[in-house]
Enzyme design. Structure first.
Site, PDB file in Angstrom:
ATOM      1  N   HIS A 185      45.274   8.274 -17.030  1.00 12.35           N
ATOM      2  CA  HIS A 185      45.580   9.287 -18.048  1.00 12.35           C
ATOM      3  C   HIS A 185      46.922   9.964 -17.783  1.00 12.35           C
ATOM      4  CE1 HIS A 185      43.682  12.458 -15.402  1.00 12.35           C
ATOM      5  NE2 HIS A 185      44.561  13.231 -16.004  1.00 12.35           N
ATOM      6  N   GLN A 200      44.358  21.083 -13.095  1.00 13.17           N
ATOM      7  CA  GLN A 200      45.349  20.449 -13.982  1.00 13.17           C
ATOM      8  C   GLN A 200      46.676  20.292 -13.245  1.00 13.17           C
ATOM      9  OE1 GLN A 200      43.559  19.562 -16.445  1.00 13.17           O
ATOM     10  NE2 GLN A 200      41.999  21.090 -16.034  1.00 13.17           N
ATOM     11  N   GLY A 201      47.254  19.122 -13.369  1.00  9.47           N
ATOM     12  CA  GLY A 201      48.518  18.830 -12.693  1.00  9.47           C
ATOM     13  C   GLY A 201      48.330  18.118 -11.372  1.00  9.47           C
ATOM     14  N   ASP A 202      47.102  18.156 -10.840  1.00  8.14           N
ATOM     15  CA  ASP A 202      46.791  17.406  -9.609  1.00  8.14           C
ATOM     16  C   ASP A 202      46.379  15.972  -9.934  1.00  8.14           C
ATOM     17  OD1 ASP A 202      47.211  19.485  -7.715  1.00  8.14           O
ATOM     18  OD2 ASP A 202      45.262  20.351  -8.247  1.00  8.14           O
ATOM     19  N   SER A 203      46.113  15.704 -11.206  1.00  7.93           N
ATOM     20  CA  SER A 203      45.623  14.380 -11.591  1.00  7.93           C
ATOM     21  C   SER A 203      46.479  13.266 -11.018  1.00  7.93           C
ATOM     22  CB  SER A 203      45.611  14.235 -13.107  1.00  7.93           C
ATOM     23  OG  SER A 203      44.439  14.766 -13.623  1.00  7.93           O
ATOM     24  N   ASP A 238      39.929   5.307 -14.523  1.00  8.38           N
ATOM     25  CA  ASP A 238      41.117   6.165 -14.642  1.00  8.38           C
ATOM     26  C   ASP A 238      42.096   5.900 -13.492  1.00  8.38           C
ATOM     27  OD1 ASP A 238      42.877   8.043 -15.536  1.00  8.38           O
ATOM     28  OD2 ASP A 238      41.652   9.788 -14.992  1.00  8.38           O
TER      29      ASP A 238
HETATM   30  N1  ARG Z   1      42.946  16.053 -15.679  1.00  8.78           N
HETATM   31  C1  ARG Z   1      43.588  16.956 -14.786  1.00  8.78           C
HETATM   32  C2  ARG Z   1      45.063  16.583 -14.691  1.00  8.78           C
HETATM   33  O1  ARG Z   1      45.571  15.912 -15.585  1.00  8.78           O
HETATM   34  C3  ARG Z   1      42.880  17.065 -13.470  1.00  8.78           C
HETATM   35  C4  ARG Z   1      41.654  17.877 -13.574  1.00  8.78           C
HETATM   36  C5  ARG Z   1      40.871  17.925 -12.307  1.00  8.78           C
HETATM   37  N2  ARG Z   1      39.833  18.892 -12.500  1.00  8.78           N
HETATM   38  C6  ARG Z   1      38.979  19.270 -11.551  1.00  8.78           C
HETATM   39  N3  ARG Z   1      38.151  20.228 -11.821  1.00  8.78           N
HETATM   40  N4  ARG Z   1      38.986  18.715 -10.365  1.00  8.78           N
HETATM   41  O2  ARG Z   1      45.785  17.054 -13.850  1.00  8.78           O
END
Ligand code: ARG
Length: 270
Positions: free
Chosen positions: A89, A220-223, A133
């Site tokens: 993603h 968010q941003g760690d993905s 993913d």
């Molecule tokens: N989708 C998020 C990203 O794009 C990562 C979310 C992780 N969330 C969590 N609760 N661990 O950075």
């Protein structure tokens, strides 16, 4: 409510696909801060984290916008001197020319910028369900001498204490300039299915977090970034979760041990 929160994950993905810095700022400060206020239990950076030491995560990279390399939006890890493994993603919809890789320092501003030659998104990736993913990024040139991270080649069940790192959203609602990390307990597939029902796909996902208390998580941003075992193998890739660091809602990661065969097969074609 829960669905709204999962929608935040989609905002992260859309940003990764190139909506830009303003969109990320809105999605993190606006949306997460509101959720935080509503939930009352939103806590701290990479959520419950502390700054990484130099050399602690030497294979860690960030994905950034080629048009504005100061805008980093996802994490990743070098698995070869010229290959990054990240989340699907984070790359879906991006051309190689849209993305640069940043590597070489815990301070994002001090990292070097590397060009991308090719992006391969997992065949079975589904952005609606987040199954499969993962994605591979081939660099234009190898980062000669860089350390690489070995992949778990099986899901051994209870991994004990895992560690996650990234430059993602902190308690203040903005990205962290310094690489942060936190320890997160392994959460069993049964417990994760208990938390997320059918949204948790045990064939492609693995979970980690403090199920009872929350307080430690990626965000968010760690993905795309690393979930590593105590013995130093990549167990998971940061993928999604409802909110961040909430009790009862662990972080969900692409399950590298189970996806190992697919990842190495794709690697062989690069
Ligand atoms: N989708 C998020 C990203 O794009 C990562 C979310 C992780 N969330 C969590 N609760 N661990 O950075």
């Amino acid at each position: 409510m829960k669905h709204n929160r999962k929608n935040l994950v989609r905002i992260g993905a859309a940003v990764a696909a190139g909506l830009g810095a303003a969109a990320l700022a809105l999605s993190t400060t606006g949306a997460n801060a509101e959720e935080a206020a509503a939930d009352g239990d939103f806590d701290a950076q990479i959520i419950g984290g502390r700054p990484a030491a130099d050399g602690q995560f030497p294979w860690t990279v960030a994905l950034a916008d080629a048009a504005d390399p100061s805008f980093n939006y996802c994490g990743g890890q070098l698995i070869e001197e010229d290959v990054v493994l990240t989340a699907a993603h984070c790359t879906e919809g991006s051309a190689a020319a849209d993305v640069v890789i940043r590597h070489g320092d815990t301070d994002i501003a001090q990292t070097d910028v590397y060009e991308v030659a090719e992006i391969v998104v997992a065949d079975g990736f589904d952005g609606a369900t987040m199954v499969n993913d993962w994605s591979l990024i081939k660099l234009a040139e190898p980062i000669t001498g860089a350390e690489t991270l070995p992949l778990a080649d099986a899901d051994t069940g209870d991994w004990g204490t895992l560690t996650v790192a990234g430059w993602g959203t902190t308690e203040s609602g903005s990205m962290s300039p310094d690489l942060l990390y936190t320890d997160v307990p392994y959460v069993s597939a049964d417990d994760c299915a208990g938390a997320y029902g059918a949204e948790f796909d045990a064939a492609t996902m693995i979970c980690a977090g403090d199920l009872a208390n929350g307080g430690v998580d990626s965000c968010q941003g760690d993905s795309g970034g690393p979930l590593v075992s105590a013995d130093g193998v990549l167990v998971g890739i940061v993928s999604w979760g409802y909110g961040c660091a909430e009790a009862g809602n662990p972080g969900v990661y692409a399950n590298v041990g189970l996806l190992h065969g697919d990842i190495t097969a794709a690697l062989a074609t690069l």
